[in-house]
Motif scaffolding. Structure first.
Motif, PDB file in Angstrom:
ATOM      1  N   ASP A 160      -4.570   2.145  13.910  1.00  0.00           N
ATOM      2  CA  ASP A 160      -5.380   1.435  12.945  1.00  0.00           C
ATOM      3  C   ASP A 160      -6.213   2.517  12.289  1.00  0.00           C
ATOM      4  OD1 ASP A 160      -4.534  -0.854  13.947  1.00  0.00           O
ATOM      5  OD2 ASP A 160      -6.136  -1.140  15.579  1.00  0.00           O
ATOM      6  N   LYS A 161      -6.841   3.474  12.990  1.00  0.00           N
ATOM      7  CA  LYS A 161      -7.468   4.634  12.044  1.00  0.00           C
ATOM      8  C   LYS A 161      -6.722   5.104  10.883  1.00  0.00           C
ATOM      9  CE  LYS A 161     -10.438   8.463  12.909  1.00  0.00           C
ATOM     10  NZ  LYS A 161     -10.807   9.550  14.052  1.00  0.00           N
ATOM     11  N   LEU A 162      -5.357   5.370  11.293  1.00  0.00           N
ATOM     12  CA  LEU A 162      -4.394   5.982  10.307  1.00  0.00           C
ATOM     13  C   LEU A 162      -4.331   5.139   9.051  1.00  0.00           C
ATOM     14  CD1 LEU A 162      -2.752   8.638   9.606  1.00  0.00           C
ATOM     15  CD2 LEU A 162      -1.025   7.333  10.783  1.00  0.00           C
ATOM     16  N   MET A 163      -3.759   3.838   9.232  1.00  0.00           N
ATOM     17  CA  MET A 163      -3.836   2.874   8.436  1.00  0.00           C
ATOM     18  C   MET A 163      -4.972   2.718   7.501  1.00  0.00           C
ATOM     19  SD  MET A 163      -0.481   2.414   8.125  1.00  0.00           S
ATOM     20  CE  MET A 163       0.603   2.654   8.954  1.00  0.00           C
ATOM     21  N   THR A 164      -6.109   2.679   8.123  1.00  0.00           N
ATOM     22  CA  THR A 164      -7.489   2.455   7.438  1.00  0.00           C
ATOM     23  C   THR A 164      -7.792   3.601   6.368  1.00  0.00           C
ATOM     24  OG1 THR A 164      -8.325   1.183   9.321  1.00  0.00           O
ATOM     25  CG2 THR A 164      -9.696   2.339   7.647  1.00  0.00           C
ATOM     26  N   SER A 165      -7.244   4.691   6.804  1.00  0.00           N
ATOM     27  CA  SER A 165      -7.388   6.008   5.991  1.00  0.00           C
ATOM     28  C   SER A 165      -6.489   6.265   5.003  1.00  0.00           C
ATOM     29  CB  SER A 165      -7.344   7.181   6.749  1.00  0.00           C
ATOM     30  OG  SER A 165      -7.486   8.343   6.192  1.00  0.00           O
ATOM     31  N   LEU A 166      -5.161   5.508   5.110  1.00  0.00           N
ATOM     32  CA  LEU A 166      -4.260   5.481   3.940  1.00  0.00           C
ATOM     33  C   LEU A 166      -4.585   4.323   3.124  1.00  0.00           C
ATOM     34  CD1 LEU A 166      -0.970   5.805   5.965  1.00  0.00           C
ATOM     35  CD2 LEU A 166      -2.180   7.610   4.714  1.00  0.00           C
ATOM     36  N   SER A 167      -4.883   3.188   3.508  1.00  0.00           N
ATOM     37  CA  SER A 167      -5.256   2.063   2.792  1.00  0.00           C
ATOM     38  C   SER A 167      -6.765   2.394   1.840  1.00  0.00           C
ATOM     39  CB  SER A 167      -5.622   0.679   3.363  1.00  0.00           C
ATOM     40  OG  SER A 167      -6.624   0.859   4.359  1.00  0.00           O
ATOM     41  N   SER A 168      -7.600   3.098   2.373  1.00  0.00           N
ATOM     42  CA  SER A 168      -8.848   3.550   1.618  1.00  0.00           C
ATOM     43  C   SER A 168      -8.584   4.360   0.506  1.00  0.00           C
ATOM     44  CB  SER A 168      -9.732   4.104   2.645  1.00  0.00           C
ATOM     45  OG  SER A 168      -9.558   5.152   3.208  1.00  0.00           O
ATOM     46  N   ARG A 169      -7.535   5.359   0.777  1.00  0.00           N
ATOM     47  CA  ARG A 169      -7.327   6.419  -0.430  1.00  0.00           C
ATOM     48  C   ARG A 169      -6.208   6.072  -1.170  1.00  0.00           C
ATOM     49  NH1 ARG A 169      -6.018  11.831   2.737  1.00  0.00           N
ATOM     50  NH2 ARG A 169      -4.890  10.121   3.940  1.00  0.00           N
ATOM     51  N   CYS A 170      -5.500   4.678  -1.015  1.00  0.00           N
ATOM     52  CA  CYS A 170      -4.454   4.213  -1.921  1.00  0.00           C
ATOM     53  C   CYS A 170      -4.707   4.011  -3.285  1.00  0.00           C
ATOM     54  CB  CYS A 170      -3.681   3.333  -1.223  1.00  0.00           C
ATOM     55  SG  CYS A 170      -2.414   2.558  -2.023  1.00  0.00           S
ATOM     56  N   ILE A 171      -4.167   4.372  -4.223  1.00  0.00           N
ATOM     57  CA  ILE A 171      -4.419   4.056  -5.627  1.00  0.00           C
ATOM     58  C   ILE A 171      -3.252   3.638  -6.431  1.00  0.00           C
ATOM     59  CG2 ILE A 171      -6.462   5.978  -5.950  1.00  0.00           C
ATOM     60  CD1 ILE A 171      -4.560   7.831  -7.415  1.00  0.00           C
ATOM     61  N   CYS A 172      -2.077   3.736  -5.832  1.00  0.00           N
ATOM     62  CA  CYS A 172      -0.856   3.280  -6.527  1.00  0.00           C
ATOM     63  C   CYS A 172      -1.037   1.892  -6.576  1.00  0.00           C
ATOM     64  CB  CYS A 172       0.300   3.921  -5.781  1.00  0.00           C
ATOM     65  SG  CYS A 172       0.512   3.318  -4.008  1.00  0.00           S
ATOM     66  N   CYS A 173      -1.171   1.094  -5.470  1.00  0.00           N
ATOM     67  CA  CYS A 173      -1.141  -0.259  -5.504  1.00  0.00           C
ATOM     68  C   CYS A 173      -1.905  -0.857  -6.536  1.00  0.00           C
ATOM     69  CB  CYS A 173      -1.164  -0.839  -4.236  1.00  0.00           C
ATOM     70  SG  CYS A 173      -0.469  -0.211  -2.762  1.00  0.00           S
ATOM     71  N   SER A 174      -3.231  -0.344  -6.770  1.00  0.00           N
ATOM     72  CA  SER A 174      -4.148  -1.214  -7.833  1.00  0.00           C
ATOM     73  C   SER A 174      -3.614  -0.647  -9.157  1.00  0.00           C
ATOM     74  CB  SER A 174      -5.490  -0.323  -7.708  1.00  0.00           C
ATOM     75  OG  SER A 174      -5.487   1.065  -7.722  1.00  0.00           O
ATOM     76  N   ALA A 175      -3.050   0.703  -9.490  1.00  0.00           N
ATOM     77  CA  ALA A 175      -2.342   1.174 -10.448  1.00  0.00           C
ATOM     78  C   ALA A 175      -1.214   0.223 -11.074  1.00  0.00           C
ATOM     79  CB  ALA A 175      -2.060   2.752 -10.552  1.00  0.00           C
ATOM     80  N   ARG A 176      -0.629  -0.325 -10.088  1.00  0.00           N
ATOM     81  CA  ARG A 176       0.441  -1.199 -10.422  1.00  0.00           C
ATOM     82  C   ARG A 176       0.090  -2.647 -10.591  1.00  0.00           C
ATOM     83  NH1 ARG A 176       5.626   1.236  -6.570  1.00  0.00           N
ATOM     84  NH2 ARG A 176       5.588   3.307  -7.299  1.00  0.00           N
ATOM     85  N   GLY A 177      -1.098  -2.819 -10.305  1.00  0.00           N
ATOM     86  CA  GLY A 177      -1.499  -4.444 -10.384  1.00  0.00           C
ATOM     87  C   GLY A 177      -1.492  -4.878  -9.098  1.00  0.00           C
ATOM     88  N   PHE A 178      -1.274  -4.428  -7.948  1.00  0.00           N
ATOM     89  CA  PHE A 178      -1.254  -5.339  -6.732  1.00  0.00           C
ATOM     90  C   PHE A 178      -2.564  -5.496  -6.115  1.00  0.00           C
ATOM     91  CE2 PHE A 178       3.014  -2.719  -6.520  1.00  0.00           C
ATOM     92  CZ  PHE A 178       3.686  -4.159  -6.586  1.00  0.00           C
ATOM     93  N   THR A 179      -2.714  -6.566  -5.518  1.00  0.00           N
ATOM     94  CA  THR A 179      -4.048  -6.751  -5.133  1.00  0.00           C
ATOM     95  C   THR A 179      -4.402  -6.337  -3.648  1.00  0.00           C
ATOM     96  OG1 THR A 179      -3.592  -9.217  -4.488  1.00  0.00           O
ATOM     97  CG2 THR A 179      -4.276  -9.068  -6.470  1.00  0.00           C
ATOM     98  N   ASP A 180      -3.253  -6.047  -3.100  1.00  0.00           N
ATOM     99  CA  ASP A 180      -3.318  -5.499  -1.675  1.00  0.00           C
ATOM    100  C   ASP A 180      -2.500  -4.638  -1.432  1.00  0.00           C
ATOM    101  OD1 ASP A 180      -4.223  -5.709   0.915  1.00  0.00           O
ATOM    102  OD2 ASP A 180      -3.160  -7.408   1.601  1.00  0.00           O
ATOM    103  N   CYS A 181      -2.766  -3.744  -0.303  1.00  0.00           N
ATOM    104  CA  CYS A 181      -2.138  -2.724  -0.174  1.00  0.00           C
ATOM    105  C   CYS A 181      -1.409  -2.929   1.287  1.00  0.00           C
ATOM    106  CB  CYS A 181      -2.942  -1.275   0.291  1.00  0.00           C
ATOM    107  SG  CYS A 181      -2.274   0.202   0.693  1.00  0.00           S
ATOM    108  N   PRO A 182      -0.002  -2.521   1.349  1.00  0.00           N
ATOM    109  CA  PRO A 182       0.661  -2.909   2.640  1.00  0.00           C
ATOM    110  C   PRO A 182       0.172  -2.212   3.765  1.00  0.00           C
ATOM    111  CG  PRO A 182       2.095  -2.071   0.742  1.00  0.00           C
ATOM    112  CD  PRO A 182       0.788  -1.933   0.312  1.00  0.00           C
ATOM    113  N   ALA A 183      -0.527  -0.887   3.554  1.00  0.00           N
ATOM    114  CA  ALA A 183      -1.204  -0.413   4.974  1.00  0.00           C
ATOM    115  C   ALA A 183      -2.466  -0.953   5.077  1.00  0.00           C
ATOM    116  CB  ALA A 183      -1.381   1.132   4.307  1.00  0.00           C
ATOM    117  N   ARG A 184      -3.026  -2.082   4.712  1.00  0.00           N
ATOM    118  CA  ARG A 184      -4.084  -2.537   4.969  1.00  0.00           C
ATOM    119  C   ARG A 184      -3.948  -3.522   6.118  1.00  0.00           C
ATOM    120  NH1 ARG A 184      -7.189  -4.525  -0.173  1.00  0.00           N
ATOM    121  NH2 ARG A 184      -7.077  -2.226  -0.231  1.00  0.00           N
TER     122      ARG A 184
END
Length: 544
Positions: free
Chosen positions: A143-167
């Motif tokens: 949970d801690k690892l995925m939270t860190s990945l989802s908080s730093r993820c910018i590729c999903c928002s750049a591609r127009g996705f509203t949610d991140c798979p790691a969230r």
């Protein structure tokens, strides 16, 4: 592996149950598994040119030796090439116990065997706990690892996705509707008695099976009623005591010249900061126990009261104003110290004050420290009658740091006598062991268990809460916490005493209790000398 090339019929019989053929009838090659295929081909001519036996029996014996040797060689080499090992069966504490019982049957009941079983069970418990903790840590880590990945993820928002798979996705822990079954109406019928009893016993059994739910519903209500009854009795007796004492001092002016019973103040005293707390050692170790008075003085006082005039006894013999105003008449002294009347609230307060002064007089080496600190009966009367004890001036003087001549934080033992309809009890607070000792002098070592223990327990816990509320308001950083205390009911008396003797016995207990036992036992012979000592100490009280 042996490959059969031809089938020429039956061979010569031997001791084994299988058919063994002659070497000239077989075409085979033995492979050295370590050497590979090349070694096997090199050994083929050697096999073809082996020694020819002279007769059939010698040939048969040599052939059997070769077969046995080749089988033993291949068997010894096989485990070296095994990559996959057969897993062992899951073993548990029961297997360990069976092993000990089967291999060492004579030590089954030995202490060493029990210790081994206990240690094995502890090891298994630790292993299970470690396994559970590891899995819980892994869940937290993912949970801690995925939270860190989802908080730093910018590729999903750049591609127009509203949610991140790691969230993480919220999991609904509520039970599903399909897993619940509504209770239907009760089926009409008659309960059958399936027991082997007959006659009246069967009817009694049926009734006892129908009533438990009703009894369980009534039991908490009964306990609550009993608790409320005990609290109401404590409150009524404390208020009656307060009313009786207040009527004694109704003639005193409330002009601030002296502190009267129950006098209140608007503010609270300034808090004292406790920086380096420490406890004083008991007077028996330091050798500062006050010496007993001379007996002839008590005899003179007893003779005086026996011949004193009623007009003389009606005047005030004792007047003391610290921490509050108290006056004792000669008639009260004669009835309670010479006669057999129960020691009342005011007489107990004066005696407690005098013995506190005696402790300070005996301990001249450390006058600013104390081992035990008394609380007069006024404290218990105010608390149990639900009065405002925090703003009472006498309580502030008894517990505050501005008036006391010694540091109360050094006291290991605090005590207060408590009046009851059955007589006096004394409650001790052991600040080192965090134990509340409730001592009833009428509860001896040979008597029946106390019937007043539930009510005394309510009294003790209520006084405990009030005492630490005072500490919280009057001090900052009191060294002992309020929580985690235990309560202990001690039987210290070696004889059975009456209600009128309980007051003198309580004073003896407060003088000679060392947190574990009495330094001087409480017997009938000792009780006859108690009033003598109290009678002398009454007239030695000092105005401080």
């Amino acid at each position: 592996m042996i490959t059969m090339a031809t089938d020429l019929g039956k061979g010569p019989a031997s001791y084994s149950k299988c058919m063994i053929r002659q070497g000239s009838d077989l075409c085979y090659a033995r492979c050295n598994l370590r050497g590979g295929v090349d070694d096997a081909t090199n050994q083929a001519p050697e096999v073809a040119s082996f020694h020819q036996p002279s007769n059939l029996n010698e040939e048969h014996g040599n052939r059997m030796n070769e077969r046995a040797g080749s089988f033993q060689g291949s068997y010894s080499e096989a485990p070296i090439l095994m990559d996959v090992q057969t897993p062992l069966r899951v073993l548990g504490p029961a297997d360990f116990a069976d092993h000990l019982r089967n291999r060492y049957p004579s030590l089954v009941r030995d202490e060493l065997t029990l210790m081994l079983k206990e240690q094995n069970a502890k090891c298994q418990r630790e292993i299970n706990n470690a396994r559970v903790n590891i899995q819980a840590d892994m869940i937290k880590f993912i949970d801690k690892l995925m939270t860190s990945l989802s908080s730093r993820c910018i590729c999903c928002s750049a591609r127009g996705f509203t949610d991140c798979p790691a969230r993480a996705v919220a999991i609904d822990t509520s039970p599903a509707d399909t897993m619940t079954t509504l209770a239907g109406p009760k089926m009409p019928g008659v309960r059958l008695d399936m027991s082997a009893c007959k006659g009246d016993m069967s009817a009694t059994r049926v009734v006892s099976e129908v009533l438990p739910d009703q009894q369980q519903a009534k039991r908490p209500r009964h306990d609550d009623d009993l608790l409320e009854t005990l609290k109401e009795g404590i409150l009524q007796f404390a208020r009656h005591t307060m009313q009786e004492i207040s009527e004694r001092f109704i003639d005193l002016p409330n002009d601030g010249s002296t502190t009267i019973f129950g006098e209140k103040t608007v503010g609270l005293p300034g808090r004292k900061y406790v920086h380096q707390p420490g406890f004083q050692t008991d007077p028996w170790i330091r050798g500062v126990v006050p010496c007993p008075p001379h007996p002839y003085v008590s005899q003179l006082l007893e003779e005086y009261f026996a011949t004193a005039e009623p007009e003389d006894l009606s005047r005030n013999y004792l007047v003391h104003e610290n921490p509050r105003f108290i006056r004792i008449t000669g008639l009260a002294l004669k009835q309670q110290l010479v006669g057999d009347v129960l020691i009342d609230h005011e007489m107990m307060s004066v005696i407690i004050r005098r013995y506190c002064q005696a402790d300070q007089e005996a301990d001249k080496h450390s006058p600013y420290l104390t081992w035990r600190h008394p609380l007069e009966p006024e404290f218990s009367s105010l608390v149990l009658s639900e009065q405002d004890y925090l703003h009472t001036m006498s309580i502030q003087k008894a517990l505050g740091a501005m008036v006391l001549q010694y540091d109360i934080t050094s006291a290991q033992l605090l005590f207060t006598p408590v009046p009851r309809p059955e007589g006096w009890i004394v409650i001790f607070w052991d600040m080192v062991a965090c134990v509340i000792h409730v001592i009833d002098p009428m509860y001896s070592k040979n008597s029946q268990p106390l019937i007043t223990e539930p009510r005394d327990e309510i009294i003790a816990w209520k006084l405990h809460d009030a005492l630490f509320k005072c500490f919280h308001e009057y001090y900052a950083g009191w060294p002992v916490k309020k929580d985690g205390w235990k309560m202990n009911f001690l039987a210290l008396a070696d004889s059975i005493f009456t209600r009128n003797e309980s007051g003198a016995c309580v004073i003896h207990i407060t003088r000679h209790f060392n947190e574990k036992k009495l330094k001087i036992p409480l017997t009938k012979a000792i009780a006859e000398c108690l009033i003598t000592h109290h009678r002398i100490q009454e007239f030695k009280v000092q105005i401080v």
